[in-house]
Design an enzyme around this catalytic site. Structure first.
Site, PDB file in Angstrom:
ATOM      1  N   GLY A   1       5.820   6.374   4.411  1.00 59.31           N
ATOM      2  CA  GLY A   1       5.800   5.501   5.587  1.00 59.31           C
ATOM      3  C   GLY A   1       6.980   4.553   5.580  1.00 59.31           C
ATOM      4  O   GLY A   1       8.139   4.974   5.687  1.00 59.31           O
TER       5      GLY A   1
ATOM      6  N   ILE B   1      -7.701   7.333   5.728  1.00 56.18           N
ATOM      7  CA  ILE B   1      -8.131   7.233   4.333  1.00 56.18           C
ATOM      8  C   ILE B   1      -9.181   6.144   4.122  1.00 56.18           C
ATOM      9  O   ILE B   1      -9.966   6.216   3.190  1.00 56.18           O
ATOM     10  CB  ILE B   1      -6.918   7.051   3.391  1.00 56.18           C
ATOM     11  CG1 ILE B   1      -7.317   7.382   1.943  1.00 56.18           C
ATOM     12  CG2 ILE B   1      -6.321   5.650   3.527  1.00 56.18           C
ATOM     13  CD1 ILE B   1      -6.169   7.603   1.014  1.00 56.18           C
TER      14      ILE B   1
ATOM     15  N   ASN C   1       2.021  -2.403  -2.141  1.00 53.35           N
ATOM     16  CA  ASN C   1       3.291  -3.024  -2.492  1.00 53.35           C
ATOM     17  C   ASN C   1       3.079  -3.739  -3.818  1.00 53.35           C
ATOM     18  O   ASN C   1       1.947  -3.915  -4.270  1.00 53.35           O
ATOM     19  CB  ASN C   1       3.827  -3.934  -1.376  1.00 53.35           C
ATOM     20  CG  ASN C   1       2.969  -5.140  -1.120  1.00 53.35           C
ATOM     21  OD1 ASN C   1       2.538  -5.823  -2.049  1.00 53.35           O
ATOM     22  ND2 ASN C   1       2.719  -5.433   0.140  1.00 53.35           N
TER      23      ASN C   1
ATOM     24  N   ASP D   1      -1.468   0.284   3.001  1.00 50.76           N
ATOM     25  CA  ASP D   1      -1.825  -0.876   2.185  1.00 50.76           C
ATOM     26  C   ASP D   1      -2.577  -1.916   3.017  1.00 50.76           C
ATOM     27  O   ASP D   1      -3.642  -2.399   2.617  1.00 50.76           O
ATOM     28  CB  ASP D   1      -0.548  -1.479   1.581  1.00 50.76           C
ATOM     29  CG  ASP D   1      -0.806  -2.560   0.549  1.00 50.76           C
ATOM     30  OD1 ASP D   1      -1.901  -2.572  -0.053  1.00 50.76           O
ATOM     31  OD2 ASP D   1       0.098  -3.377   0.330  1.00 50.76           O
TER      32      ASP D   1
ATOM     33  N   GLY E   1       1.033  -0.730   6.963  1.00 50.85           N
ATOM     34  CA  GLY E   1       0.665   0.671   6.798  1.00 50.85           C
ATOM     35  C   GLY E   1      -0.651   0.873   6.082  1.00 50.85           C
ATOM     36  O   GLY E   1      -1.638   0.175   6.324  1.00 50.85           O
TER      37      GLY E   1
END
Length: 171
Positions: free
Chosen positions: A123, A10, A23, A33, A31
């Site tokens: 995830g 992405i 988060n 983020d 992950g």
């Protein structure tokens, strides 16, 4: 709005807005983020810190969405949303769908024409992939935003893409 299922990273997708499965701290993590924060760089992090210092001192609530610059990403904006952690004891599906609804709303308000989503909560938040796809498609397949003409569900690997295609074809 056209919906595409694609396999990829992405952080390399060229769209107007990339959605970050963030988060609640908005300051990066693991992950998706962490990858988005690493690639987005200091400008994006500075805006996230400013959001924490002003409107989101306790963090961004689950299901909500907020936008920042995309920094070094190949997009104009990043829409950060906090997915729910999977629970077998409590149905949190509405919160997961809210992530998609609110991210679409924010992207649309920004004037974005295209948006890319990860598979939110699938995830480290342990949402079962098949149901995560079903929740995403429930929103993305029926949304009627005014500016957005294209959405992409960007799936990390071939197995997840195959699952998403199977769920979409069955639905």
């Amino acid at each position: 709005m056209e919906l595409a299922l694609v396999q990829g990273d992405i952080t390399t997708v060229r769209v107007d807005a990339i959605v970050n499965a963030a988060n609640s701290s908005l300051l990066g993590g693991g992950g998706v983020d962490g990858a988005i924060h690493r690639r987005g760089g200091p400008a994006m992090l500075a805006e996230c810190r400013a959001l924490r210092a002003s409107r989101y001192g306790r963090g961004l609530p689950t299901g909500q969405a907020v936008a920042t610059t995309a920094g070094n990403l190949p997009a104009r904006w990043v829409v950060h949303t906090v997915g729910p952690v999977w629970s077998a004891a409590e149905d949190r599906s509405e919160l997961l769908r809210d992530c998609y609804v609110n991210s679409l709303r924010v992207a649309d308000e920004l004037g974005a024409g295209s948006v890319a989503f990860p598979l939110i909560s699938s995830g480290v938040y342990r949402w079962p992939v098949e149901d995560a796809v079903r929740q995403a498609l429930t929103v993305l397949g029926t949304a009627q935003p005014t500016n957005l003409t294209e959405s992409r569900l960007v799936l990390f690997d071939a197995t997840t893409l195959a699952t998403a295609e199977r769920v979409r074809n069955a639905g």
